[in-house]
Each structure stands twice: as structure tokens, then as C-alpha cells.
Design an enzyme around this catalytic site. Structure first.
Site, PDB file in Angstrom:
ATOM      1  N   ASP A 191      74.616  68.774   8.282  1.00  0.00           N
ATOM      2  CA  ASP A 191      75.413  67.589   7.961  1.00  0.00           C
ATOM      3  C   ASP A 191      76.514  68.076   7.028  1.00  0.00           C
ATOM      4  O   ASP A 191      76.236  68.510   5.905  1.00  0.00           O
ATOM      5  CB  ASP A 191      74.537  66.535   7.271  1.00  0.00           C
ATOM      6  CG  ASP A 191      75.335  65.296   6.870  1.00  0.00           C
ATOM      7  OD1 ASP A 191      76.591  65.348   6.862  1.00  0.00           O
ATOM      8  OD2 ASP A 191      74.711  64.274   6.541  1.00  0.00           O
ATOM      9  N   VAL A 192      77.775  67.994   7.476  1.00  0.00           N
ATOM     10  CA  VAL A 192      78.872  68.577   6.692  1.00  0.00           C
ATOM     11  C   VAL A 192      79.070  67.892   5.339  1.00  0.00           C
ATOM     12  O   VAL A 192      79.754  68.432   4.473  1.00  0.00           O
ATOM     13  CB  VAL A 192      80.213  68.559   7.470  1.00  0.00           C
ATOM     14  CG1 VAL A 192      80.155  69.464   8.677  1.00  0.00           C
ATOM     15  CG2 VAL A 192      80.630  67.139   7.844  1.00  0.00           C
TER      16      VAL A 192
ATOM     17  N   ASN B 238      85.672  70.887  11.597  1.00  0.00           N
ATOM     18  CA  ASN B 238      86.058  70.065  12.745  1.00  0.00           C
ATOM     19  C   ASN B 238      85.200  68.816  12.929  1.00  0.00           C
ATOM     20  O   ASN B 238      85.624  67.871  13.602  1.00  0.00           O
ATOM     21  CB  ASN B 238      86.002  70.942  14.010  1.00  0.00           C
ATOM     22  CG  ASN B 238      86.125  70.131  15.269  1.00  0.00           C
ATOM     23  OD1 ASN B 238      87.226  69.696  15.644  1.00  0.00           O
ATOM     24  ND2 ASN B 238      85.009  69.873  15.945  1.00  0.00           N
TER      25      ASN B 238
ATOM     26  N   TYR C  33      89.379  55.745   8.660  1.00  0.00           N
ATOM     27  CA  TYR C  33      89.533  57.015   9.389  1.00  0.00           C
ATOM     28  C   TYR C  33      90.930  57.573   9.159  1.00  0.00           C
ATOM     29  O   TYR C  33      91.102  58.777   8.906  1.00  0.00           O
ATOM     30  CB  TYR C  33      89.272  56.765  10.881  1.00  0.00           C
ATOM     31  CG  TYR C  33      89.420  57.987  11.771  1.00  0.00           C
ATOM     32  CD1 TYR C  33      88.381  58.906  11.903  1.00  0.00           C
ATOM     33  CD2 TYR C  33      90.583  58.190  12.512  1.00  0.00           C
ATOM     34  CE1 TYR C  33      88.509  60.010  12.744  1.00  0.00           C
ATOM     35  CE2 TYR C  33      90.715  59.281  13.355  1.00  0.00           C
ATOM     36  CZ  TYR C  33      89.679  60.194  13.475  1.00  0.00           C
ATOM     37  OH  TYR C  33      89.810  61.283  14.305  1.00  0.00           O
TER      38      TYR C  33
ATOM     39  N   GLY D 107      96.168  64.279  19.091  1.00  0.00           N
ATOM     40  CA  GLY D 107      96.533  62.886  19.341  1.00  0.00           C
ATOM     41  C   GLY D 107      95.348  62.154  19.945  1.00  0.00           C
ATOM     42  O   GLY D 107      94.395  61.817  19.241  1.00  0.00           O
TER      43      GLY D 107
ATOM     44  N   VAL E 133      92.400  62.646  22.601  1.00  0.00           N
ATOM     45  CA  VAL E 133      91.710  63.694  23.367  1.00  0.00           C
ATOM     46  C   VAL E 133      90.479  63.073  24.023  1.00  0.00           C
ATOM     47  O   VAL E 133      89.690  62.388  23.343  1.00  0.00           O
ATOM     48  CB  VAL E 133      91.260  64.848  22.433  1.00  0.00           C
ATOM     49  CG1 VAL E 133      90.769  66.033  23.262  1.00  0.00           C
ATOM     50  CG2 VAL E 133      92.382  65.271  21.491  1.00  0.00           C
TER      51      VAL E 133
ATOM     52  N   THR F 139      87.139  62.854  24.744  1.00  0.00           N
ATOM     53  CA  THR F 139      85.867  63.426  24.265  1.00  0.00           C
ATOM     54  C   THR F 139      84.852  62.283  24.123  1.00  0.00           C
ATOM     55  O   THR F 139      85.239  61.104  24.138  1.00  0.00           O
ATOM     56  CB  THR F 139      86.019  64.085  22.872  1.00  0.00           C
ATOM     57  OG1 THR F 139      86.222  63.052  21.915  1.00  0.00           O
ATOM     58  CG2 THR F 139      87.155  65.087  22.816  1.00  0.00           C
TER      59      THR F 139
HETATM   60  P1  NAD Z   1      82.886  64.368  19.378  1.00  0.00           P
HETATM   61  O1  NAD Z   1      82.195  63.113  18.989  1.00  0.00           O
HETATM   62  O2  NAD Z   1      82.911  64.792  20.797  1.00  0.00           O
HETATM   63  O3  NAD Z   1      82.303  65.596  18.526  1.00  0.00           O
HETATM   64  C1  NAD Z   1      82.083  65.476  17.154  1.00  0.00           C
HETATM   65  C2  NAD Z   1      80.892  66.338  16.780  1.00  0.00           C
HETATM   66  O4  NAD Z   1      80.737  66.265  15.350  1.00  0.00           O
HETATM   67  C3  NAD Z   1      79.571  65.849  17.400  1.00  0.00           C
HETATM   68  O5  NAD Z   1      78.892  66.940  17.996  1.00  0.00           O
HETATM   69  C4  NAD Z   1      78.804  65.279  16.218  1.00  0.00           C
HETATM   70  O6  NAD Z   1      77.396  65.456  16.330  1.00  0.00           O
HETATM   71  C5  NAD Z   1      79.372  66.107  15.071  1.00  0.00           C
HETATM   72  N1  NAD Z   1      79.215  65.445  13.770  1.00  0.00           N
HETATM   73  C6  NAD Z   1      79.456  64.151  13.459  1.00  0.00           C
HETATM   74  N2  NAD Z   1      79.169  63.925  12.183  1.00  0.00           N
HETATM   75  C7  NAD Z   1      78.753  65.105  11.653  1.00  0.00           C
HETATM   76  C8  NAD Z   1      78.298  65.518  10.377  1.00  0.00           C
HETATM   77  N3  NAD Z   1      78.202  64.652   9.363  1.00  0.00           N
HETATM   78  N4  NAD Z   1      77.957  66.809  10.207  1.00  0.00           N
HETATM   79  C9  NAD Z   1      78.021  67.692  11.226  1.00  0.00           C
HETATM   80  N5  NAD Z   1      78.411  67.354  12.468  1.00  0.00           N
HETATM   81  C10 NAD Z   1      78.761  66.073  12.683  1.00  0.00           C
HETATM   82  O7  NAD Z   1      84.358  64.197  18.799  1.00  0.00           O
HETATM   83  P2  NAD Z   1      85.723  65.017  19.013  1.00  0.00           P
HETATM   84  O8  NAD Z   1      86.680  64.075  19.626  1.00  0.00           O
HETATM   85  O9  NAD Z   1      85.495  66.340  19.625  1.00  0.00           O
HETATM   86  O10 NAD Z   1      86.157  65.176  17.493  1.00  0.00           O
HETATM   87  C11 NAD Z   1      86.252  66.423  16.836  1.00  0.00           C
HETATM   88  C12 NAD Z   1      87.231  66.276  15.686  1.00  0.00           C
HETATM   89  O11 NAD Z   1      88.510  65.945  16.210  1.00  0.00           O
HETATM   90  C13 NAD Z   1      86.881  65.160  14.709  1.00  0.00           C
HETATM   91  O12 NAD Z   1      87.211  65.587  13.394  1.00  0.00           O
HETATM   92  C14 NAD Z   1      87.794  64.038  15.130  1.00  0.00           C
HETATM   93  O13 NAD Z   1      88.053  63.133  14.082  1.00  0.00           O
HETATM   94  C15 NAD Z   1      89.018  64.825  15.523  1.00  0.00           C
HETATM   95  N6  NAD Z   1      89.980  64.143  16.385  1.00  0.00           N
HETATM   96  C16 NAD Z   1      89.611  63.689  17.602  1.00  0.00           C
HETATM   97  C17 NAD Z   1      90.558  63.056  18.403  1.00  0.00           C
HETATM   98  C18 NAD Z   1      90.229  62.516  19.768  1.00  0.00           C
HETATM   99  O14 NAD Z   1      91.065  61.812  20.340  1.00  0.00           O
HETATM  100  N7  NAD Z   1      89.066  62.813  20.338  1.00  0.00           N
HETATM  101  C19 NAD Z   1      91.870  62.902  17.936  1.00  0.00           C
HETATM  102  C20 NAD Z   1      92.213  63.402  16.682  1.00  0.00           C
HETATM  103  C21 NAD Z   1      91.251  64.021  15.922  1.00  0.00           C
END
Ligand code: NAD
Length: 256
Positions: free
Chosen positions: A61-62, A88, A154, A185, A187, A189
């Protein structure tokens, strides 16, 4: 051509899913050792097993400093040293602006902002113990450049990631540590699957993935692999003279 991350040990938090998992694959493809650090230890383990000897999983847990320290200790134990640390991991729970609660604000800030501070501090301590150098790469967001009404905490947390990136770059440069960020932007996921469901439940289905992606100049949302070349660049020696910067990867969307 030599692989750009050959022999480098790279921790990727949130590495079990989405953008993080794509970065992990990119690290291994470039010859690096990947430590997949994630709250979802089972998913991290199954990704590591699919990638072979140069990937290991650690439950983390980060936002818990002891768990971050243990994760870094495992990286050093398995691969001998730490070279790059990707902060990340992230999450989002939308709420209408007037309904945002203290607990929503605290949770979203705790994971997305405090988690990045702790990750940078503990990675930097390890780099300094190794007598440097080191690279830290943070996942910011376009939401850190402009505030979105349905997920203000957020946006605030991602703005904090940008400020923390700049502060850390200034604080750590003398230790030969660079600190940069990239700002995706929209993504595709699993994060968006949950966000779309939450927004629909809030009565705001129109605020979700499709409408956010509609005005992107390049005509589509990103996929995680769109992020990988920039992430590898920021982890590799190619970016040695860059620090304190935030690189947008958003297909032409908010342009700031
Ligand atoms: P995702 O939900 O696919 O992956 C996020 C991962 O982080 C998951 O595996 C989850 O278990 C893990 N996680 C969550 N809370 C955690 C914690 N407290 N400790 C450790 N691990 C934890 O999401 P993603 O879209 O791949 O997001 C990755 C990063 O990119 C995030 O920081 C997100 O805010 C950022 N982001 C995503 C987007 C988008 O559009 N998907 C856009 C901008 C930024």
C-alpha cells in the site's frame, strides 16, 4: 542496439494493472528488472510469473511507509540495487463538488499525493545509501493541470504530484537523483471502468470516458502502450539531463 534499461532495477507501484502493467512489460522488454508493487498482490504475482526471472511481485500500500520500505528492501534483496522508482499507483472516487466529504478527500489525497511523497522519500534514501544516481518518475494527470468538477480531490492530488515533483527535483539534485513526471490524458484502463460506473451511479453518465475522450485532437483515447515510450525514456539514460519536468501524454486535449 543495446537495451535501454539493461541491468537496471525498476520498481513500478500500481504495476499490476493498466498503465503500470504496461510500464512493467516495457521495462522487461528493455532488459530491466521489474518489481511490481501493488495493493493487489495476487494480480502482481500473476503478472510477474508471466514475465519470468526478471520480474518479482510485492504487496504494497503506497500510503503505508513501512510497506514501501519493505518493498524497496525486497527489490534490493532480489536484484542487488534500486535504479528507478515509478510512483504510479493511483485511484479515484468521484463525488459531486458540493457533496465531497472529508473522508473522500482524505482517502484520495492519501493514496495519490501522500503515497507519492512517501515513495519519493524512501526511494531517495535508497539511492543516497547507494551513493546515487537514481531516477524517480511520477504519474501525474491532466487533472493536475485543470480541475474537474466531479473529482476535485483527484485533481488536487494530481496537482500535488506536480508540485512534489518540482520540490523533489530541487531537493534531490545534489544527490544525482532526477525527478520527473508524465501526465496522461484519458487512457483506457480498469480505472475508467470503475469511474464510469461510479459516475453513472451519481447520475452523471455523460461525464465519463466517452465524453472525456471526444475532443482529443488525435481522435482517440490512449491505450496503456501509448505511455510506455515516454516512461522508458524517463527511466533510461536518454533523460539524464532532464529533471523537475512534467511531460503531457494526452493526444492534444487540454494543451497545458
Ligand atoms: P488501474 O486502476 O488500471 O491501475 C492502478 C493500480 O494501482 C491497480 O493495480 C491498483 O491495485 C493499484 N493501487 C491502487 N491503490 C493502491 C495503493 N494504495 N497502493 C498500491 N497500489 C495501489 O489505473 P491506471 O489507469 O493504470 O492508473 C495508473 C496511474 O495513472 C494512476 O496514478 C492514475 O491516477 C493515473 N492516470 C490514469 C489515467 C487514465 O485515464 N487511466 C489518466 C491520468 C492519470
Amino acid at each position: 542496439m543495446a537495451e535501454r534499461l539493461e541491468g537496471k532495477t525498476v520498481v513500478v507501484t500500481g504495476g499490476a494493472s493498466g498503465i503500470g502493467a504496461a510500464i512493467v512489460r516495457g521495462v522487461v522488454a528493455e532488459g530491466g528488472n521489474a518489481v511490481i508493487a501493488d495493493l493487489d498482490e495476487a494480480a502482481a504475482t500473476s503478472l510477474a510469473e508471466s514475465l519470468g526471472d526478471r520480474a518479482v511481485a510485492v504487496g504494497m500500500d503506497v500510503s503505508d511507509r513501512a510497506q514501501v520500505m519493505a518493498g524497496i528492501a525486497k527489490a534490493v534483496k532480489v536484484f542487488g540495487r534500486l535504479d528507478v522508482y515509478f510512483n504510479n499507483a493511483g485511484m479515484n472516487v468521484p463525488m459531486p463538488f458540493l457533496g465531497i466529504t472529508e473522508s473522500n478527500f482524505e482517502l484520495v489525497m492519501r493514496v495519490n499525493a501522500l503515497g507519492v511523497l512517501i515513495g519519493m522519500q524512501e526511494a531517495a534514501r535508497q539511492f543516497i545509501a547507494q551513493a546515487g544516481p537514481g531516477k524517480i518518475v511520477n504519474t501525474a494527470s491532466i487533472a493536475g493541470r485543470t480541475g474537474f468538477p466531479d473529482f476535485a480531490p483527484y485533481s488536487a492530488a494530481k496537482a500535488a504530484v506536480i508540485s512534489l515533483t518540482q520540490a523533489a527535483a530541487r531537493a534531490l539534485a545534489s544527490h544525482k537523483i532526477t525527478v520527473n513526471a508524465f501526465a496522461p490524458g484519458v487512457v483506457a484502463t480498469p480505472l475508467w471502468k470503475k469511474l464510469d460506473a461510479d459516475l453513472a451511479q451519481m447520475g452523471k453518465p455523460e461525464a465519463g470516458f466517452d465524453s472525456m475522450a471526444a475532443d482529443i485532437l488525435l481522435g482517440r483515447a490512449a491505450v496503456p502502450d501509448d505511455i510506455v515510450p515516454t516512461a522508458v525514456f524517463l527511466a533510461a539514460p536518454d533523460s539524464d539531463y532532464i529533471t523537475g519536468q512534467v511531460i503531457p501524454i494526452e493526444g492534444g486535449m487540454i494543451l497545458v
